[in-house]
Motif scaffolding. Sequence first.
Motif, mmCIF file in Angstrom:
data_model
loop_
_atom_site.group_PDB
_atom_site.id
_atom_site.type_symbol
_atom_site.label_atom_id
_atom_site.label_comp_id
_atom_site.label_asym_id
_atom_site.label_seq_id
_atom_site.Cartn_x
_atom_site.Cartn_y
_atom_site.Cartn_z
ATOM 1 N N ALA A 127 43.422 47.587 51.459
ATOM 2 C CA ALA A 127 43.500 46.221 50.921
ATOM 3 C C ALA A 127 44.950 45.901 50.583
ATOM 4 N N THR A 128 45.248 44.614 50.543
ATOM 5 C CA THR A 128 46.589 44.182 50.144
ATOM 6 C C THR A 128 46.772 44.440 48.649
ATOM 7 N N PRO A 129 48.001 44.500 48.188
ATOM 8 C CA PRO A 129 48.242 44.725 46.759
ATOM 9 C C PRO A 129 47.544 43.704 45.851
ATOM 10 N N SER A 130 47.359 42.487 46.343
ATOM 11 C CA SER A 130 46.681 41.463 45.531
ATOM 12 C C SER A 130 45.168 41.644 45.532
ATOM 13 N N GLY A 131 44.638 42.376 46.523
ATOM 14 C CA GLY A 131 43.195 42.555 46.650
ATOM 15 C C GLY A 131 42.500 41.379 47.308
ATOM 16 N N GLU A 132 43.267 40.377 47.743
ATOM 17 C CA GLU A 132 42.674 39.189 48.351
ATOM 18 C C GLU A 132 42.347 39.358 49.826
ATOM 19 N N LEU A 133 42.982 40.304 50.489
ATOM 20 C CA LEU A 133 42.701 40.601 51.889
ATOM 21 C C LEU A 133 42.402 42.085 52.015
ATOM 22 N N HIS A 153 34.588 40.834 42.709
ATOM 23 C CA HIS A 153 34.870 42.166 43.238
ATOM 24 C C HIS A 153 36.268 42.179 43.822
ATOM 25 N N ASP A 154 37.075 43.108 43.379
ATOM 26 C CA ASP A 154 38.428 43.285 43.881
ATOM 27 C C ASP A 154 38.373 44.342 44.979
ATOM 28 N N ALA A 155 38.788 43.980 46.177
ATOM 29 C CA ALA A 155 38.712 44.896 47.314
ATOM 30 C C ALA A 155 39.486 46.191 47.073
#
Length: 77
Positions: free
Chosen positions: A38-44, A11-13
């Motif tokens: 969410a951050t551009p990377s989707g990790e945070l 799941h991408d935030a």
Amino acid sequence: MTPGTAAGKIHDARDLIGTEVRVERAGTVIRVGYVETATPSGELFWIRANGCEPRELFGSALGHTVVPASEPGQMAG
């Protein structure tokens, strides 16, 4: 289970902004709330404040898994 996955699904935030989610760590639900941003990377990603729970940062980079609340899965009990 690896960070960012639940039942083998990643799941991408970024795709979950505005959605109610479960945040899990090592298979245990640690927070339920709505993804605010969410951050551009989707990790945070940030879970928005609700009542006495503050706005809080989570992410796969921190060892968390994000799962839509409507998706079947393990709930803490």
